[in-house]
Write a protein that holds these residues in place. Sequence first.
Motif, PDB file in Angstrom:
ATOM      1  N   LEU A  84      23.405 -14.210 -36.672  1.00  0.00           N
ATOM      2  CA  LEU A  84      22.740 -14.362 -35.381  1.00  0.00           C
ATOM      3  C   LEU A  84      23.490 -15.398 -34.549  1.00  0.00           C
ATOM      4  N   MET A  85      23.636 -15.096 -33.275  1.00  0.00           N
ATOM      5  CA  MET A  85      24.327 -16.014 -32.374  1.00  0.00           C
ATOM      6  C   MET A  85      23.529 -16.151 -31.087  1.00  0.00           C
ATOM      7  N   ILE A  86      23.813 -17.204 -30.344  1.00  0.00           N
ATOM      8  CA  ILE A  86      23.155 -17.414 -29.056  1.00  0.00           C
ATOM      9  C   ILE A  86      24.220 -17.423 -27.969  1.00  0.00           C
ATOM     10  N   GLY A  87      24.058 -16.520 -27.002  1.00  0.00           N
ATOM     11  CA  GLY A  87      25.009 -16.417 -25.905  1.00  0.00           C
ATOM     12  C   GLY A  87      24.392 -16.869 -24.593  1.00  0.00           C
ATOM     13  N   LEU A  88      25.249 -17.322 -23.693  1.00  0.00           N
ATOM     14  CA  LEU A  88      24.828 -17.771 -22.364  1.00  0.00           C
ATOM     15  C   LEU A  88      25.615 -16.986 -21.319  1.00  0.00           C
ATOM     16  N   VAL A  89      24.908 -16.335 -20.396  1.00  0.00           N
ATOM     17  CA  VAL A  89      25.577 -15.646 -19.292  1.00  0.00           C
ATOM     18  C   VAL A  89      26.046 -16.695 -18.288  1.00  0.00           C
ATOM     19  N   LYS A  90      27.341 -16.726 -18.041  1.00  0.00           N
ATOM     20  CA  LYS A  90      27.889 -17.720 -17.108  1.00  0.00           C
ATOM     21  C   LYS A  90      28.104 -17.132 -15.715  1.00  0.00           C
ATOM     22  N   ARG A  91      28.536 -15.871 -15.677  1.00  0.00           N
ATOM     23  CA  ARG A  91      28.693 -15.225 -14.372  1.00  0.00           C
ATOM     24  C   ARG A  91      28.675 -13.712 -14.588  1.00  0.00           C
ATOM     25  N   TRP A  92      28.416 -12.998 -13.502  1.00  0.00           N
ATOM     26  CA  TRP A  92      28.371 -11.540 -13.561  1.00  0.00           C
ATOM     27  C   TRP A  92      29.004 -11.040 -12.271  1.00  0.00           C
ATOM     28  N   GLU A  93      30.232 -10.547 -12.384  1.00  0.00           N
ATOM     29  CA  GLU A  93      31.010 -10.179 -11.217  1.00  0.00           C
ATOM     30  C   GLU A  93      30.466  -8.914 -10.561  1.00  0.00           C
ATOM     31  N   LEU A  94      30.863  -8.702  -9.311  1.00  0.00           N
ATOM     32  CA  LEU A  94      30.392  -7.549  -8.552  1.00  0.00           C
ATOM     33  C   LEU A  94      30.808  -6.229  -9.196  1.00  0.00           C
ATOM     34  N   ASN A  95      31.967  -6.209  -9.841  1.00  0.00           N
ATOM     35  CA  ASN A  95      32.452  -4.976 -10.470  1.00  0.00           C
ATOM     36  C   ASN A  95      32.392  -5.056 -11.990  1.00  0.00           C
ATOM     37  N   GLY A  96      31.539  -5.943 -12.508  1.00  0.00           N
ATOM     38  CA  GLY A  96      31.499  -6.170 -13.952  1.00  0.00           C
ATOM     39  C   GLY A  96      30.542  -5.250 -14.687  1.00  0.00           C
ATOM     40  N   LYS A  97      31.116  -4.390 -15.563  1.00  0.00           N
ATOM     41  CA  LYS A  97      30.268  -3.590 -16.445  1.00  0.00           C
ATOM     42  C   LYS A  97      29.500  -4.512 -17.389  1.00  0.00           C
ATOM     43  N   PHE A  98      30.186  -5.578 -17.834  1.00  0.00           N
ATOM     44  CA  PHE A  98      29.566  -6.590 -18.680  1.00  0.00           C
ATOM     45  C   PHE A  98      29.543  -7.918 -17.923  1.00  0.00           C
ATOM     46  N   ALA A  99      28.602  -8.763 -18.280  1.00  0.00           N
ATOM     47  CA  ALA A  99      28.611 -10.131 -17.760  1.00  0.00           C
ATOM     48  C   ALA A  99      29.645 -10.940 -18.540  1.00  0.00           C
TER      49      ALA A  99
END
Length: 785
Positions: free
Chosen positions: A208-223
């Motif tokens: 198990l891991m903990i992730g943090l979304v830092k940015r999500w680009e306009l053309n980003g399929k993934f954050a």
Amino acid sequence: HYYITNNLRCMILRRLSMAARALKPIYQEHLPLETIVEKLNFGELFKSTLRIHQKHHSIAFLSNPVKSEKDFLVEGNNQNRAFNGDLVAFEILPRENWKLNKSELMTNLIGNSSKDTDLPVMGQDEISFQGKSYNALNVEDKFLQKTAKIVGIIEKIHPRKAMGYAKVYNKNFALFSPLDSRVPRMLIPLNEFPKGFAERPKDFADNLMIGLVKRWELNGKFAMGSLLKSIGGDKDDLVVAATEGILTENDLDDSPFPDDIDAGIPDFKITAEDVAKRQEFDFRKKCVFTIDPATARDLDDACSVEEIGDGLYEIGVHIADVSHFVYPGTVVDDIARERTTSVYLVQRVIPMLPRKLCELLCSLNPGVDRFSFSVIWKMKKDGTVLSTKFGKSLINSCCKLHYEHAQDMIEEPDRDFEEGYLPEIHNGFTHRDLSKKVNILHSIAKILRKQRKESGAISIQQCKIKFSLNKENSMPSGLGSYKSKESNKLIEEFMLKANVSVAEKLIEHYPDNAIIRRHSGPKENVLKETKKVLERMGIEMDTTSSKMMQAALNLLQHAPNQPTSVGLVVASLLAKCMSLATYHSSGEFDSPTDYFHYGLSMELYTHFTSPIRRYPDLIAHRQLQAILEGKKIGPMDFDEVSELAELSSQKKYASKLASDKSGELFLWLFLREQIAMHEPASVVDIGSESIDVLVLRYGVQVRIWRDYIGENIEFQAKEKHWAHITWPAEGDKKKCSKRYELLDNVVVIMKAGKQLFKINGALPRPDSTDELHVPNLEGFASEDV
């Protein structure tokens, strides 16, 4: 030569087209906050909290400003990188983008047709019927689902954190997949992962891991994200790892208090000045006692009752005086106001206050002097209040009763309790004294509760699961259900009474900045949909007010020859319609009628009775003390109270989510150690490929997918109505089938899925030996709204 040149040209064009699509933004740029505010003021945009569907993350909803109308649907890219719970700005899409509610329109067309043989033909975005085409542009609004698009985020409420699993994506990144599908998948640099992750990914597959979304680009399929922590996942540390993940993704502080925190807390000492100030409210020689769960360690409320002649009683509710020890601006106060609440998980409590305060100095432990804040009523035996007093007080509780002890006293008021059965009783009082006072309070509490229900209070009885834990490793060893008995209700009534009395006092003196608790009632659009579900079940319910809703619920739950499961299913559906109660500064509203608490049917309400575990209660204590000291201006201005109220509402909701998720974790852990668990359940929904059931004993909803029912089965369904399942011949068993409808009582086979938290359900063959037994489900605890 021409053939090669032409193919080369086509390949180049395809590559250019793919590159163009890759560069073309998937999402729209968020509007600046200043623009959003301006457009909101002109009515060009609207604002609401985004609610993303828990199981279908491409579907989300936004509240309609017109409360009686359906919420707006927000699909796919129109969510525009907003997260569940965020306060967003949105625009309503043009009518041609609205969705046709095909099932409702079809029902209407068939019902109004004189030709029984005609059936509507469904297309992609239209329905054809009797030579006419029906679409979003030519039908009434009631057959449409209005849609919206998010254009900006006003406030990021979601913490952008999630627990999940990761796998290598390419030479630079890993793909992190959150367990909560409402959080986007994210790419995280490989160099942030533990050593060996890229070379031996299978060794980390269950980590198990903990992730943090830092940015999500306009053309980003993934954050794009960052790894906060790898928290493990071995069987031995799974509880610790998963609990850490639950707390992190709900942004709840689990860090230890500073080592020197106790140094800033005053020692317990009752001075002559304290005695003089509290002389009128010195209850140390009176019979004051607590009634709490057997496991309780922070005792923040006590009761007393004295007969004062002429059929009158002096009844006291005495609350731990936390404000005597916790001063504004101190380190301990700063931490408490950041946490705002204690968090109750299955295996542990994360306290708002340090142990020295919550279990020692403030806790109203028996046989010791304690500081308290009291509400004292002169009351008739029918619950009529003749006068109310408030004051800082001193008490010495004579006994720490458990709910079970008080219940025994209610059921057997003349019982001579054998030595050692009850906890130690101090200050010269006896079990007879306690039993008499418990029964006086019980008789008045029953009247108060009856009066509340008659005025419209709604009590939604829901099962809540509880666990027996192994003392050595805190793993679940058994399951049960919480049940609310008369002793629980006794305490509940007087705590409610105290909270109302304090709310009235605060509003009287500080009408613009009193801390209040408000409940706006059911979400109208959700309630409308629930009524339709109930109608399909053959149940008609008047939901025009809380009083009518409760009356209908009472009829269902107590109707002769009615299975107890029906009332439980309806209660479960109604609970989902209810909004959550929230904290506010009274000045936020134009009219006192807006303070109304729908669930309790009370014009005014606040929280005063649990300052050890809730910061709003501590605010109420400080405001009440300022009033008693004659201060015309409260200790906090409107902005400060409003800000703290909003934070407290958010943290209370987060703590509820964490508590519920902890329950899901321990249920999964328990089922993981079982071959399977067979439980009575009731059908609450039917999909094209699944059946949803409510497990009656534990109040858990489980989805039964056709694939989990068995191999080579036939599954036919009319959504929301019925499902017909056929099992093949198997061994000495012949081919058999069964039709399932809403509200049918069934046996569900529960198993732990491979993924953490996931519970799989299955149905036994109709010709199996599984017996259906619907348990007695009386007296379960009400859901706190």
